[in-house]
Design a protein around this motif. Sequence first.
Motif, PDB file in Angstrom:
ATOM      1  N   TYR A 192       0.829  -1.201   0.000  1.00  0.00           N
ATOM      2  CA  TYR A 192       0.000   0.000   0.000  1.00  0.00           C
ATOM      3  C   TYR A 192       0.867   1.256   0.000  1.00  0.00           C
ATOM      4  O   TYR A 192       0.550   2.244  -0.675  1.00  0.00           O
ATOM      5  CB  TYR A 192      -0.919   0.017   1.225  1.00  0.00           C
ATOM      6  N   ALA A 193       1.947   1.228   0.743  1.00  0.00           N
ATOM      7  CA  ALA A 193       2.837   2.390   0.806  1.00  0.00           C
ATOM      8  C   ALA A 193       3.434   2.694  -0.568  1.00  0.00           C
ATOM      9  O   ALA A 193       3.514   3.857  -0.989  1.00  0.00           O
ATOM     10  CB  ALA A 193       3.947   2.150   1.832  1.00  0.00           C
ATOM     11  N   GLN A 194       3.869   1.651  -1.279  1.00  0.00           N
ATOM     12  CA  GLN A 194       4.444   1.848  -2.614  1.00  0.00           C
ATOM     13  C   GLN A 194       3.402   2.398  -3.582  1.00  0.00           C
ATOM     14  O   GLN A 194       3.688   3.293  -4.382  1.00  0.00           O
ATOM     15  CB  GLN A 194       5.020   0.528  -3.139  1.00  0.00           C
ATOM     16  N   LEU A 195       2.192   1.892  -3.510  1.00  0.00           N
ATOM     17  CA  LEU A 195       1.131   2.371  -4.403  1.00  0.00           C
ATOM     18  C   LEU A 195       0.743   3.813  -4.074  1.00  0.00           C
ATOM     19  O   LEU A 195       0.446   4.606  -4.977  1.00  0.00           O
ATOM     20  CB  LEU A 195      -0.088   1.456  -4.297  1.00  0.00           C
ATOM     21  N   THR A 196       0.772   4.164  -2.801  1.00  0.00           N
ATOM     22  CA  THR A 196       0.467   5.540  -2.420  1.00  0.00           C
ATOM     23  C   THR A 196       1.505   6.502  -2.973  1.00  0.00           C
ATOM     24  O   THR A 196       1.174   7.621  -3.382  1.00  0.00           O
ATOM     25  CB  THR A 196       0.364   5.676  -0.888  1.00  0.00           C
ATOM     26  N   ASN A 197       2.753   6.080  -3.004  1.00  0.00           N
ATOM     27  CA  ASN A 197       3.797   6.922  -3.598  1.00  0.00           C
ATOM     28  C   ASN A 197       3.462   7.261  -5.046  1.00  0.00           C
ATOM     29  O   ASN A 197       3.638   8.409  -5.491  1.00  0.00           O
ATOM     30  CB  ASN A 197       5.158   6.212  -3.540  1.00  0.00           C
ATOM     31  N   VAL A 198       2.966   6.270  -5.767  1.00  0.00           N
ATOM     32  CA  VAL A 198       2.592   6.498  -7.166  1.00  0.00           C
ATOM     33  C   VAL A 198       1.366   7.410  -7.243  1.00  0.00           C
ATOM     34  O   VAL A 198       1.311   8.336  -8.063  1.00  0.00           O
ATOM     35  CB  VAL A 198       2.318   5.168  -7.887  1.00  0.00           C
ATOM     36  N   LEU A 199       0.382   7.163  -6.407  1.00  0.00           N
ATOM     37  CA  LEU A 199      -0.806   8.013  -6.384  1.00  0.00           C
ATOM     38  C   LEU A 199      -0.430   9.475  -6.190  1.00  0.00           C
ATOM     39  O   LEU A 199      -0.960  10.368  -6.871  1.00  0.00           O
ATOM     40  CB  LEU A 199      -1.750   7.571  -5.264  1.00  0.00           C
ATOM     41  N   GLN A 200       0.476   9.740  -5.263  1.00  0.00           N
ATOM     42  CA  GLN A 200       0.875  11.112  -4.981  1.00  0.00           C
ATOM     43  C   GLN A 200       1.530  11.756  -6.197  1.00  0.00           C
ATOM     44  O   GLN A 200       1.269  12.926  -6.510  1.00  0.00           O
ATOM     45  CB  GLN A 200       1.818  11.137  -3.783  1.00  0.00           C
TER      46      GLN A 200
END
Length: 475
Positions: A435-443
Amino acid sequence: MRKKRLLSLALVAALSVTMLAGCGGKKSTESETNKDGSDKVKITLGIWPGEDLAENIPTFEGYQKTMQKLHPNVTCDPAPYTYATDTFVSLAQSGNCPTIFESWFTEPQKLIKQGLIADVTDELKKRGWLDDMNDNIKGLLSDSDGKVYGVPRDAYGLGLMCNVELFEKAGLVDENGVPKFPKTFDELAETAKKIKEKTGAAGLCLLAKDNSGGWHFSNIAWNFGAKLVTDNGDGTYTSNLNSKEAVAAMQYVSDLKWKYDVLTADPTAEDWGTGFQQLGTGGAAMYIAANDAVAQPTQTNGLDVKKLALGAMPAGPNGDQYSLTGGTPYMFSKDATPEQISAAFDFLEVMGKAPEANDTTIKGMEADAANRKQNGVPVIQTFPCWTNKEYVDANNKVVEEYSNVDTAMFQQFFDAVNKEGNLHTEEPGDAQEMYAQLTNVLQAVITNKDADIQKLMDTANSNYQKTLDSEFKKN
């Protein structure tokens, strides 16, 4: 992840003061005895409501009085605690963990391996609860030897939570006043656009601040056909965050921002709690959320109980329509004695959270339902974690008796999640890191119209694979 889990609302400073004031496991066991010769037992309740849900405290005080009456040798001390991955390890290792606390279903396997929670198998067997636990949930709480390390509170499915007032203003309700829930992601974008044009409110609150963003995105990605992680069957896992389906899902998110312009002003400032605030106060019309969190937009953020609706997750381009399912387990301090664990189980029974249909549990269910009704929280059906028919029937009867909403506002959601194969458990491996890695992309995508989505997903995939290789070695 209620936890939702991701669902961290605790203030570390306040937590430290509370925990150090007397939340320890063995430290809280007195060597004194009662007048009748029975041993005194002291437990600390991390499940006690915090200040954000202060209206629930009188109900818990009622549970506390019932415990005192039924189990006079037990002292139950409030110790509100919201589970957080960045604080729990030090809390447990220092001996300051509450006797009983809540977490998310993504966490037990990690905590079991780290030796940070108590084995409660013997207590479950003694009470006859072990065979009544849903097998899938039992697996999430068990080690490789079949020992069980928790008790389920409830389960959930993600859906599309809606502010009915905004749908009404946009003319998007049927003849019965039920929102015209978008059935596909294309319809979601168009619905969100109409709502923003007609009301000025954001059509959708998308999270991109912390792990909650990646959590929600994983459900979007599944419905676009993505399989984010492969279990290799030998104790190792392969990351697939950069598949064409996952990239297409991220492109859809980019379009919500840059093509349709239907999101709140700054998704990178939106987390699990602010999402409910946006929905409850009319800042956004739709929000991906779970059925077990209906108190957040209503009780916590003031939305009229009759103006909340919950629809199914929209289907993707090929008709995939999964709902991420997870839940909240009760877990116990590694330092808790058998007597403390037994007392904590007694408290769960008083709350109506035990798989029993006796006078005590039913009164606990009724107290909970009455509290919800009084505080303007929808009293709706739950996802049973137990297979005991008497318990399930008793729970359904209480829900029916105390119902305070039009069930049509929630029926589409429950119809969808009750279809065989529509529920999707969280990905194996280290879900929180994913989830943390995907949030980085979302940002990056939300803040840069020209972001190279494929490159960003490639980087996230590489980073997550390194984590998987480090944490999970071939048997």
